[in-house]
Design an enzyme around this catalytic site. Structure first.
Site, PDB file in Angstrom:
ATOM      1  N   ARG A  45       0.803  -1.116  -0.134  1.00 39.00           N
ATOM      2  CA  ARG A  45      -0.096  -0.095  -0.045  1.00 39.00           C
ATOM      3  C   ARG A  45       0.889   1.199   0.022  1.00 39.00           C
ATOM      4  O   ARG A  45       0.603   2.261  -0.795  1.00 39.00           O
ATOM      5  CB  ARG A  45      -0.974  -0.080   1.241  1.00 39.00           C
ATOM      6  CG  ARG A  45      -1.680   1.468   1.255  1.00 39.00           C
ATOM      7  CD  ARG A  45      -3.128   1.292   2.396  1.00 39.00           C
ATOM      8  NE  ARG A  45      -2.934   0.479   3.228  1.00 39.00           N
ATOM      9  CZ  ARG A  45      -2.273   0.524   4.326  1.00 39.00           C
ATOM     10  NH1 ARG A  45      -1.468   1.648   4.599  1.00 39.00           N
ATOM     11  NH2 ARG A  45      -2.383  -0.240   5.254  1.00 39.00           N
ATOM     12  N   TYR A  97     -16.549  17.119 -15.284  1.00 40.45           N
ATOM     13  CA  TYR A  97     -16.725  15.764 -15.344  1.00 40.45           C
ATOM     14  C   TYR A  97     -17.970  15.283 -14.297  1.00 40.45           C
ATOM     15  O   TYR A  97     -17.717  15.957 -13.066  1.00 40.45           O
ATOM     16  CB  TYR A  97     -15.617  14.831 -15.065  1.00 40.45           C
ATOM     17  CG  TYR A  97     -15.881  13.558 -15.097  1.00 40.45           C
ATOM     18  CD1 TYR A  97     -16.229  12.529 -16.169  1.00 40.45           C
ATOM     19  CD2 TYR A  97     -15.812  12.964 -13.851  1.00 40.45           C
ATOM     20  CE1 TYR A  97     -16.363  11.171 -15.926  1.00 40.45           C
ATOM     21  CE2 TYR A  97     -15.976  11.437 -13.700  1.00 40.45           C
ATOM     22  CZ  TYR A  97     -16.314  10.670 -14.794  1.00 40.45           C
ATOM     23  OH  TYR A  97     -16.485   9.429 -14.908  1.00 40.45           O
ATOM     24  N   ASP A 169      -7.319  18.792 -14.626  1.00 39.90           N
ATOM     25  CA  ASP A 169      -7.767  17.677 -14.898  1.00 39.90           C
ATOM     26  C   ASP A 169      -7.076  17.348 -16.314  1.00 39.90           C
ATOM     27  O   ASP A 169      -7.861  18.068 -17.253  1.00 39.90           O
ATOM     28  CB  ASP A 169      -9.130  17.242 -14.702  1.00 39.90           C
ATOM     29  CG  ASP A 169      -9.471  15.886 -15.134  1.00 39.90           C
ATOM     30  OD1 ASP A 169      -9.091  15.305 -16.006  1.00 39.90           O
ATOM     31  OD2 ASP A 169     -10.525  15.501 -14.834  1.00 39.90           O
ATOM     32  N   LYS A 194      -8.523   6.439 -19.362  1.00 38.99           N
ATOM     33  CA  LYS A 194      -8.954   6.931 -21.021  1.00 38.99           C
ATOM     34  C   LYS A 194      -7.782   6.985 -21.785  1.00 38.99           C
ATOM     35  O   LYS A 194      -7.434   5.607 -22.161  1.00 38.99           O
ATOM     36  CB  LYS A 194      -9.364   8.372 -20.668  1.00 38.99           C
ATOM     37  CG  LYS A 194     -10.405   8.577 -19.391  1.00 38.99           C
ATOM     38  CD  LYS A 194     -11.690   7.934 -19.694  1.00 38.99           C
ATOM     39  CE  LYS A 194     -12.690   7.924 -18.514  1.00 38.99           C
ATOM     40  NZ  LYS A 194     -12.926   8.950 -17.656  1.00 38.99           N
TER      41      LYS A 194
HETATM   42  C1  LIG Z   1     -13.528   9.547 -16.454  1.00 42.14           C
HETATM   43  C2  LIG Z   1     -13.119  10.837 -15.973  1.00 42.14           C
HETATM   44  C3  LIG Z   1     -12.830  11.041 -14.757  1.00 42.14           C
HETATM   45  C4  LIG Z   1     -13.025   9.906 -13.528  1.00 42.14           C
HETATM   46  O1  LIG Z   1     -12.148   8.884 -13.652  1.00 42.14           O
HETATM   47  P1  LIG Z   1     -12.428   7.595 -13.299  1.00 42.14           P
HETATM   48  O2  LIG Z   1     -11.136   6.684 -13.820  1.00 42.14           O
HETATM   49  O3  LIG Z   1     -13.651   7.044 -14.138  1.00 42.14           O
HETATM   50  O4  LIG Z   1     -12.479   7.143 -11.904  1.00 42.14           O
HETATM   51  C5  LIG Z   1     -12.374  12.210 -14.227  1.00 42.14           C
HETATM   52  N1  LIG Z   1     -12.113  13.338 -15.027  1.00 42.14           N
HETATM   53  C6  LIG Z   1     -12.282  13.068 -16.433  1.00 42.14           C
HETATM   54  C7  LIG Z   1     -12.118  14.352 -17.211  1.00 42.14           C
HETATM   55  C8  LIG Z   1     -12.679  11.954 -16.955  1.00 42.14           C
HETATM   56  O5  LIG Z   1     -13.159  11.946 -18.197  1.00 42.14           O
END
Ligand SMILES: *Cc1c(COP(=O)(O)O)cnc(C)c1O
Length: 399
Positions: A45, A97, A169, A194
């Protein structure tokens, strides 16, 4: 040396065996010589060699001091929010998001952390929303799903002047196209689920900090709260990142071709893509990013839920699914899917119209994708004219 070459060769060859692929240290604990005397690892961890390799790699990709890997993008966002205390405030991008919106408003608001949502594509709105209690500015650029662009450098200056942290982000742009820390941001987060993972086969999140002090604070929360990325998923993510430069280049080229096609289609109302000169912040996108990404959104002239539903259920190559950034193209109806957790009136205010459709452009050939869209438009056009004919014959009967 180019960034792509540098990235590929910064993934180390295993010193112990010469293995060219990073070993997966699928272990919970590490044997110690004496209490506290170890080879740098004691419990997975806290630290794990496979995860450590990934974390070093992503810090380098974003030009930050510290990289940290989490079980999901939301776990990464959650770790950043833990820097705040009750009474603190956040100024966040309004077209945020959906999952981040839920976390901010339904979890952190309970702990007396207030969030103000503004259209950050106008820097003045950010400036005006800051109060003495504001501690964090939260950006997405481009945003999801309307691809709004905010000027990172200008907002970083506002953040500095008000002693706030700026977190970006960077999921949509990836460090291949945009490096927010170089533009003055303090923290970058990713849903590595992604583009960085890139194959729609894992859920992962990342935090990268500009300086090591901030990195140490978030590392404390990573260990104390425990939402770490496991060794196998860390390996899988390294494997995805190895081809990110190549994939992103292709995503960008195909997305621009699709956006140009959509822009001239008679059934389409608006197309949202930062690479189009018609995009209101095209110049800023061009200034701060090397490319415009693989997401294209558009609205239909027939701005209804039904028209959008007819579209998203009739594509063939574009698969109907949440998420984005993988090799297979996806289609999504935000009002009914990713943005369902945002109240309808608020959703429309930020530009998520009922007929808004989001495409995640995969790695298929542009021509095939455009053919799929062309077929889908023909199908919905037939449906719409049939409905009109029915209406006409109904009125005839009534007469
Ligand atoms: C998908 C997404 C998230 C969240 O990520 P997860 O891996 O699904 O928890 C946060 N910000 C953006 C812009 C996203 O497309």
């Amino acid at each position: 040396m180019s960034n792509a070459t540098q990235l590929i060769h910064s993934i180390p060859v295993d010193a112990l065996t010469g293995a060219i692929s990073v070993p997966i240290y699928q272990t919970s604990t590490f044997v110690q010589e004496a209490p506290g005397v170890n080879k740098g690892f004691d419990y997975s961890r806290t630290n794990n060699p496979t995860r450590a390799t990934l974390e070093k790699l992503v810090a380098q990709l974003e030009n930050g001091a510290t990289g940290l890997a989490f079980a999901s993008g939301l776990a990464a966002i959650d770790a950043v929010l833990k820097l705040l205390k009750a009474g603190d405030e956040i100024v966040a991008v309004d077209d945020i998001y959906g999952g981040a919106f839920r976390l901010f408003t339904q979890v952190y608001q309970q702990f007396d952390i207030k969030v103000t949502f503004v259209d950050t594509s106008n820097v003045e709105n950010v400036f005006n929303a800051i109060t003495p209690k504001t501690k964090l500015i939260w950006l997405e650029t481009p945003t999801n799903p309307t691809l709004k662009i905010s000027d990172i450098e200008a907002i970083a200056k506002v953040a500095k002047a008000s002693s706030c942290l700026l977190c970006v982000d960077n999921t949509f742009a990836t460090p291949v196209l945009q490096q927010p820390l170089n533009l003055g941001a303090d923290i970058v987060i990713h849903s590595a689920t992604k583009y960085l993972g890139g194959h729609s086969d894992l859920i992962a999140g990342l935090v990268i900090t500009k300086n090591a002090e901030l990195g140490a604070k978030i590392k404390f929360y990573q260990n104390a709260c425990g939402a770490i990325l496991g060794p196998f998923d860390s390996w899988l993510l390294i494997r995805g990142i190895e081809t990110v430069h190549l994939r992103i280049k292709q995503h960008c080229n195909t997305a621009l071709a699709v956006a140009n096609y959509l822009e001239q289609h008679p059934l389409v109302d608006k197309v949202f893509y930062p690479g189009l000169t018609s995009h209101p912040n095209h110049a800023i996108a061009k200034k701060q990013a090397k490319g415009f990404g693989g997401i294209v959104s558009f609205t239909l002239k027939e701005d209804t839920n039904d028209a959008a539903l007819a579209f998203v259920t009739n594509t063939s190559l574009f698969k109907l699914a949440e998420s984005l950034g993988g090799i297979k193209s996806l289609v999504c109806h935000p009002a009914n899917m990713t943005h369902k957790s945002i109240p309808a009136d608020q959703r429309r205010v930020v530009g998520v119209a009922d007929s808004l459709i989001r495409l995640s452009i995969g790695l298929e050939d542009a021509e095939d994708l455009i053919n799929d869209l062309e077929n889908t438009f023909s199908i919905i056009e037939n449906k719409l004219t049939k409905e009109q004919n029915v209406e006409v014959s109904d009125t005839t009967k009534a007469c």
